[in-house]
Scaffold this motif. Structure first.
Motif, PDB file in Angstrom:
ATOM      1  N   LYS A 124       0.928  -1.086  -0.087  1.00  0.00           N
ATOM      2  CA  LYS A 124       0.099   0.140   0.014  1.00  0.00           C
ATOM      3  C   LYS A 124       0.889   1.337   0.040  1.00  0.00           C
ATOM      4  O   LYS A 124       0.579   2.189  -0.618  1.00  0.00           O
ATOM      5  CB  LYS A 124      -0.973  -0.247   1.276  1.00  0.00           C
ATOM      6  N   LYS A 160      -2.913   2.371  -3.781  1.00  0.00           N
ATOM      7  CA  LYS A 160      -3.551   1.680  -4.990  1.00  0.00           C
ATOM      8  C   LYS A 160      -3.624  -0.009  -4.878  1.00  0.00           C
ATOM      9  O   LYS A 160      -4.709  -0.526  -4.888  1.00  0.00           O
ATOM     10  CB  LYS A 160      -2.937   2.022  -6.102  1.00  0.00           C
ATOM     11  N   ASP A 200      -1.790  -4.709  -9.054  1.00  0.00           N
ATOM     12  CA  ASP A 200      -2.929  -5.152 -10.362  1.00  0.00           C
ATOM     13  C   ASP A 200      -2.810  -6.727 -10.411  1.00  0.00           C
ATOM     14  O   ASP A 200      -3.863  -7.167 -10.672  1.00  0.00           O
ATOM     15  CB  ASP A 200      -2.461  -4.538 -11.404  1.00  0.00           C
ATOM     16  N   ARG A 207      -6.015  -8.003   0.551  1.00  0.00           N
ATOM     17  CA  ARG A 207      -6.217  -6.627   1.069  1.00  0.00           C
ATOM     18  C   ARG A 207      -4.809  -5.647   0.257  1.00  0.00           C
ATOM     19  O   ARG A 207      -5.012  -4.476   0.624  1.00  0.00           O
ATOM     20  CB  ARG A 207      -5.665  -6.655   2.728  1.00  0.00           C
ATOM     21  N   ALA A 244      -5.388  -4.079  -5.899  1.00  0.00           N
ATOM     22  CA  ALA A 244      -5.898  -3.027  -6.361  1.00  0.00           C
ATOM     23  C   ALA A 244      -7.334  -3.406  -7.121  1.00  0.00           C
ATOM     24  O   ALA A 244      -7.601  -4.393  -6.890  1.00  0.00           O
ATOM     25  CB  ALA A 244      -4.972  -2.292  -7.560  1.00  0.00           C
ATOM     26  N   TYR A 245      -8.173  -2.375  -7.085  1.00  0.00           N
ATOM     27  CA  TYR A 245      -9.571  -2.738  -7.706  1.00  0.00           C
ATOM     28  C   TYR A 245      -9.419  -3.295  -9.073  1.00  0.00           C
ATOM     29  O   TYR A 245      -8.568  -2.611  -9.858  1.00  0.00           O
ATOM     30  CB  TYR A 245     -10.386  -1.341  -7.543  1.00  0.00           C
ATOM     31  N   GLY A 246     -10.223  -4.458  -9.160  1.00  0.00           N
ATOM     32  CA  GLY A 246     -10.023  -5.013 -10.312  1.00  0.00           C
ATOM     33  C   GLY A 246      -8.810  -5.880 -10.788  1.00  0.00           C
ATOM     34  O   GLY A 246      -8.453  -6.489 -11.841  1.00  0.00           O
ATOM     35  N   HIS A 300     -14.285  -9.480   0.046  1.00  0.00           N
ATOM     36  CA  HIS A 300     -13.056  -8.670  -0.547  1.00  0.00           C
ATOM     37  C   HIS A 300     -13.140  -8.910  -2.150  1.00  0.00           C
ATOM     38  O   HIS A 300     -12.919  -7.888  -2.913  1.00  0.00           O
ATOM     39  CB  HIS A 300     -11.842  -9.397  -0.182  1.00  0.00           C
ATOM     40  N   ILE A 319     -16.281  -6.472  -3.326  1.00  0.00           N
ATOM     41  CA  ILE A 319     -16.231  -4.964  -3.122  1.00  0.00           C
ATOM     42  C   ILE A 319     -15.008  -4.517  -4.165  1.00  0.00           C
ATOM     43  O   ILE A 319     -15.023  -3.452  -4.713  1.00  0.00           O
ATOM     44  CB  ILE A 319     -15.869  -4.756  -1.703  1.00  0.00           C
ATOM     45  N   LYS A 320     -13.853  -5.323  -4.203  1.00  0.00           N
ATOM     46  CA  LYS A 320     -12.706  -4.894  -4.964  1.00  0.00           C
ATOM     47  C   LYS A 320     -12.767  -5.434  -6.625  1.00  0.00           C
ATOM     48  O   LYS A 320     -11.899  -4.955  -7.361  1.00  0.00           O
ATOM     49  CB  LYS A 320     -11.477  -5.239  -4.398  1.00  0.00           C
ATOM     50  N   GLY A 321     -13.972  -6.035  -6.829  1.00  0.00           N
ATOM     51  CA  GLY A 321     -13.937  -6.567  -8.196  1.00  0.00           C
ATOM     52  C   GLY A 321     -12.799  -7.293  -8.732  1.00  0.00           C
ATOM     53  O   GLY A 321     -12.365  -7.188  -9.867  1.00  0.00           O
ATOM     54  N   LEU A 322     -12.619  -8.412  -7.842  1.00  0.00           N
ATOM     55  CA  LEU A 322     -11.362  -9.010  -8.050  1.00  0.00           C
ATOM     56  C   LEU A 322     -11.550 -10.372  -8.951  1.00  0.00           C
ATOM     57  O   LEU A 322     -12.650 -10.741  -9.059  1.00  0.00           O
ATOM     58  CB  LEU A 322     -10.525  -9.550  -6.876  1.00  0.00           C
TER      59      LEU A 322
END
Length: 326
Positions: free
Chosen positions: A202, A208, A211, A227, A230-232, A252, A255-258
């Motif tokens: 982080k 961010k 990736d 944790r 990054a998003y996506g 997770h 929420i983060k679109g993983l």
């Protein structure tokens, strides 16, 4: 010829040396005189009976090696006696001679590479390429978080991610081993034993996150990686060297679109052979020196038990190999 044989499942102490006939080349086979064979974590799991692939007993362990073509089947006009090659076989590499069938894989040993380096290339490079290119679609400028970075598949992923133009953050549990990882292309290294890698990632990315996350460790490492994502982000589940699978929190993921992607390069080639064309990039990358293995431990065939234990005890940086006279 001599070969390392497993005739009962268990810890590495079950391995022994036996005399076996030199294999003959069938019409479509290539017999290779082995110069070196790489010891991989799946070999440890196969001998203990904990791997997905369970060969019949007795068997000769080993997934990959390098050596010189000794005999050529009548239909294999693409190779000649004396060619230096990298081979894949499952299992059977821990022997002085191996017969590589059409289902096996042969690459030419790059100019200037030792047999030990060639022996350590194929599994790690294929795993890293399938993970980061096919599944993770890692792009230039993205942040790649590589766990288990001082191991064979981890170090190959560090080298490839750097070649692809990513910013590479690598984790491991030993500062001396991480220094080798840094020398092989990592932009930043994090010792997860002395630092919280989530906080470190982080901080290094301005909050961010990463990736693409490449994880051959599993367990708590993969759980915490969510944790650090990054998003996506794409989480690549490569293995479980920590000893077991993870319990992932679906909140997770939501929420983060993983995207959580399982990596089995060998199985992919078996089920989707049409993807084999893309692995033609591997010899090109090898010629450029990308994913050239770091060999930290070399053992004679008689010390196969010691080679396995060095891997289990996490003493190996990059690759450990068994070397045969050639």
């Amino acid at each position: 010829m001599r070969a390392v044989v497993c005739d009962r499942l268990g810890d590495p102490s079950v391995l022994k040396i036996e005399e076996r006939p030199v294999p003959e080349a069938g019409p479509r086979d290539i017999v290779v005189k082995v110069g070196a064979a790489s010891v991989n974590f799946p070999d440890v799991l196969t001998v203990s009976g904990d791997y997905q692939h369970k060969p019949d007993l007795p068997f000769v362990p080993g997934m990959e090696g390098a050596g010189m073509v000794y005999a050529v089947g009548a239909e294999r006009l693409d190779w000649k006696v004396g060619d230096k090659v990298i081979f894949g076989i499952r299992p059977g590499a821990f022997a002085e001679y191996v017969a590589v069938t059409p289902k096996g894989h042969l690459l030419r040993l790059p100019e200037g590479w030792s047999f030990a380096e060639g022996a350590g290339f194929r599994v790690a490079a294929t795993t890293a390429y399938h993970s980061l290119v096919h599944r993770g679609a890692l792009r230039q400028g993205e942040v790649a978080l590589i766990h288990g970075a001082s191991g064979g598949v981890g170090l190959a992923a560090v080298q490839l991610a750097k070649h692809l133009g990513a910013r590479v953050i690598a984790t491991g549990g030993d500062d001396e081993r991480l220094a080798v990882v840094k020398q092989n292309g990592a932009d930043e290294v994090v010792n997860y034993r002395t630092s919280d890698f989530v906080s470190a990632v982080k901080a290094l990315t301005g909050g961010k996150g990463a990736d693409v996350i490449y994880d051959p460790v599993g367990g708590e490492v993969l759980e915490k990686s969510m944790r650090a994502a990054a998003y996506g982000a794409r989480l690549l589940v490569v293995g479980f060297t920590s000893g077991g699978p993870s319990k992932l929190m679906s909140n997770h993921v939501l929420i983060k679109g993983l995207s959580i992607l399982g990596i089995r390069a060998g199985e992919t080639l078996l089920r989707l052979p049409q993807m084999g064309y893309s692995y033609a990039e591997l010899p090109k990358l090898a010629a450029l020196g990308v994913m050239r293995p770091h060999i930290s431990h070399r053992f004679p065939m008689e010390c196969a038990v010691d080679a396995f234990r060095a891997l289990i005890d996490r003493k190996v940086v990059g690759k450990a190999v068994l070397e045969m006279s050639i």
